[in-house]
Design a protein around this motif. Sequence first.
Motif, PDB file in Angstrom:
ATOM      1  N   ARG A 282      64.148 122.873 -16.830  1.00 21.65           N
ATOM      2  CA  ARG A 282      63.107 122.121 -15.843  1.00 21.65           C
ATOM      3  C   ARG A 282      63.724 120.714 -15.880  1.00 21.65           C
ATOM      4  NH1 ARG A 282      58.910 125.317 -14.055  1.00 21.65           N
ATOM      5  NH2 ARG A 282      58.648 127.039 -15.430  1.00 21.65           N
ATOM      6  N   GLY A 283      63.246 120.119 -14.300  1.00 23.88           N
ATOM      7  CA  GLY A 283      63.390 118.651 -14.455  1.00 23.88           C
ATOM      8  C   GLY A 283      64.953 118.354 -14.109  1.00 23.88           C
ATOM      9  N   LEU A 284      65.399 117.104 -14.293  1.00 25.42           N
ATOM     10  CA  LEU A 284      66.700 116.652 -13.768  1.00 25.42           C
ATOM     11  C   LEU A 284      67.427 116.858 -14.922  1.00 25.42           C
ATOM     12  CD1 LEU A 284      65.751 113.238 -12.348  1.00 25.42           C
ATOM     13  CD2 LEU A 284      66.709 115.020 -10.971  1.00 25.42           C
ATOM     14  N   PRO A 285      68.824 117.104 -14.720  1.00 24.12           N
ATOM     15  CA  PRO A 285      69.770 117.053 -15.790  1.00 24.12           C
ATOM     16  C   PRO A 285      69.937 115.840 -16.530  1.00 24.12           C
ATOM     17  CG  PRO A 285      70.737 117.082 -13.656  1.00 24.12           C
ATOM     18  CD  PRO A 285      69.431 117.286 -13.500  1.00 24.12           C
ATOM     19  N   PRO A 286      70.472 115.704 -17.876  1.00 26.42           N
ATOM     20  CA  PRO A 286      70.500 114.702 -18.525  1.00 26.42           C
ATOM     21  C   PRO A 286      71.298 113.320 -17.804  1.00 26.42           C
ATOM     22  CG  PRO A 286      71.256 116.352 -19.734  1.00 26.42           C
ATOM     23  CD  PRO A 286      71.235 117.035 -18.348  1.00 26.42           C
ATOM     24  N   GLY A 287      72.192 113.742 -16.722  1.00 31.24           N
ATOM     25  CA  GLY A 287      72.940 112.499 -16.077  1.00 31.24           C
ATOM     26  C   GLY A 287      73.610 113.045 -14.591  1.00 31.24           C
ATOM     27  N   PRO A 288      73.997 112.183 -14.071  1.00 28.38           N
ATOM     28  CA  PRO A 288      74.791 112.710 -12.734  1.00 28.38           C
ATOM     29  C   PRO A 288      75.912 113.749 -13.049  1.00 28.38           C
ATOM     30  CG  PRO A 288      74.616 110.215 -13.114  1.00 28.38           C
ATOM     31  CD  PRO A 288      74.352 110.751 -14.471  1.00 28.38           C
ATOM     32  N   ILE A 289      76.122 114.268 -12.158  1.00 28.10           N
ATOM     33  CA  ILE A 289      77.129 115.269 -12.204  1.00 28.10           C
ATOM     34  C   ILE A 289      78.657 114.690 -11.471  1.00 28.10           C
ATOM     35  CG2 ILE A 289      75.655 117.244 -12.430  1.00 28.10           C
ATOM     36  CD1 ILE A 289      76.097 117.878  -9.450  1.00 28.10           C
ATOM     37  N   THR A 290      78.363 113.809 -10.687  1.00 28.85           N
ATOM     38  CA  THR A 290      79.203 113.144  -9.853  1.00 28.85           C
ATOM     39  C   THR A 290      79.034 111.738  -9.415  1.00 28.85           C
ATOM     40  OG1 THR A 290      80.979 113.469  -7.761  1.00 28.85           O
ATOM     41  CG2 THR A 290      78.714 113.935  -7.759  1.00 28.85           C
ATOM     42  N   ASN A 291      79.786 111.093  -8.572  1.00 28.79           N
ATOM     43  CA  ASN A 291      79.447 109.685  -8.098  1.00 28.79           C
ATOM     44  C   ASN A 291      79.024 109.609  -6.736  1.00 28.79           C
ATOM     45  OD1 ASN A 291      82.064 110.335  -7.210  1.00 28.79           O
ATOM     46  ND2 ASN A 291      82.737 108.121  -6.841  1.00 28.79           N
ATOM     47  N   PRO A 292      77.667 109.405  -6.434  1.00 25.61           N
ATOM     48  CA  PRO A 292      77.141 109.672  -5.095  1.00 25.61           C
ATOM     49  C   PRO A 292      77.349 108.330  -4.196  1.00 25.61           C
ATOM     50  CG  PRO A 292      75.416 109.184  -6.652  1.00 25.61           C
ATOM     51  CD  PRO A 292      76.793 109.506  -7.361  1.00 25.61           C
ATOM     52  N   SER A 293      77.536 108.518  -3.101  1.00 29.08           N
ATOM     53  CA  SER A 293      77.645 107.477  -2.308  1.00 29.08           C
ATOM     54  C   SER A 293      76.326 106.613  -2.034  1.00 29.08           C
ATOM     55  CB  SER A 293      78.032 107.802  -0.836  1.00 29.08           C
ATOM     56  OG  SER A 293      77.219 108.799   0.137  1.00 29.08           O
ATOM     57  N   LEU A 294      76.372 105.645  -1.191  1.00 27.07           N
ATOM     58  CA  LEU A 294      75.330 104.863  -1.162  1.00 27.07           C
ATOM     59  C   LEU A 294      74.239 105.351  -0.187  1.00 27.07           C
ATOM     60  CD1 LEU A 294      73.833 101.967  -2.090  1.00 27.07           C
ATOM     61  CD2 LEU A 294      75.075 100.898  -0.167  1.00 27.07           C
ATOM     62  N   SER A 295      74.996 106.019   0.970  1.00 27.85           N
ATOM     63  CA  SER A 295      73.951 106.857   1.842  1.00 27.85           C
ATOM     64  C   SER A 295      73.349 107.844   1.092  1.00 27.85           C
ATOM     65  CB  SER A 295      74.952 107.340   3.087  1.00 27.85           C
ATOM     66  OG  SER A 295      75.752 108.419   2.681  1.00 27.85           O
ATOM     67  N   THR A 296      73.849 108.526   0.243  1.00 26.61           N
ATOM     68  CA  THR A 296      73.236 109.699  -0.504  1.00 26.61           C
ATOM     69  C   THR A 296      72.215 109.110  -1.239  1.00 26.61           C
ATOM     70  OG1 THR A 296      75.194 110.780  -0.226  1.00 26.61           O
ATOM     71  CG2 THR A 296      73.559 111.690  -1.742  1.00 26.61           C
TER      72      THR A 296
END
Length: 361
Positions: A282-296
């Motif tokens: 449940r909840g968010l994973p421990p960290g990002p899975i990639t590098n999101p753009s500023l628009s995202t």
Amino acid sequence: MNIQRQFAVTKPEFITTILLFVLIAVMVLSSRLIRLTSGSSLVFEDQTEILLPENSGLSDLQQYLESEDIRFDKTEMEWAARILGWRKMQRGRYVFEGEYSYNGFLSKMARGIQDPVSVVILPGITTDRFTQTTAENLHFDSDSLLALMNDSTFLAEKDLSKEELFGRMLPETYLIYWTSSPKEFLNKVLREFDNAFTQEYREQAEEMDMTINEVVTLASIVEWEAKNQDEKPIISGLYWNRLNRGMRLQADPTVNFALGERRRLLFEDYQIDHPYNTYMNRGLPPGPITNPSLSTIEATLYPEDHDYLYMVANPEGGHVFTRTFSEHQAESEKWRRWLREQYRIKRQREAEQQANEQETR
């Protein structure tokens, strides 16, 4: 000894000879001095990049010019360098195009006035692709960059995990010197992220009871999920609805990340025991899975207000959004039927192609 008597010349002739000699000497000297500052001593017809990985002497530079088929007067350049004092060139990347004087040409490299490199960071990439494409443009290898991104001391200094660090590699075009170290490069990108994540964004994240790392983590999932720019706020709203209802995110991209590859998932893939598998946790994973753009990131901070809880891909490359699980099941079946039909068409074409090849043998 009287020079006039020895050569039997008159005083006016002697004076004229001396003046002529002086004039010739002055003309030669003036000609050379003009060449020092002349704007056409060296001509680069095309844009030429000179890469000096180490501090170099004049002879090393001349060898480089010869290897690039750049025409120049070797003796004259040596004389100019000696007169001007520009004989030691600093490491770096230098770009030349058009006409240059010896002073303009040599002083640029002797003073280390580099031309920056454009490094493009794309959104939604993997760490390996990021390190490889970056190293192709700068004077360090991908292994040294990757090592720093996994270095515990550097990560502790930034108070980030390795996933959180990569999540902040903001997609953008960066102008940076070719000789920059991996640490200088990462620090520059992190500064850009801090500048781009404005005070307004920070206040919005605080209002949503989210840390910056949590925002980037959710944005990274949206980045991999959204094929169309217009869908980003919708997908963000969908995940927020799930989080607010205590549902599992059940985001396919997190399973792809856990598997270490992006492909169509199989039933058993969803059962993988991994902290990033949001079907199991449940909840968010421990960290990002990639590098999101500023628009995202912006779409994540300002999601669309709706009641969608489910989505499934459609043939147009986007998604169909639904509110109930029964609606989702119906749309999922449509998608599966479409996929089966595409596989059937593909197999038929392959069979026809194979039959044609056998006929032509």
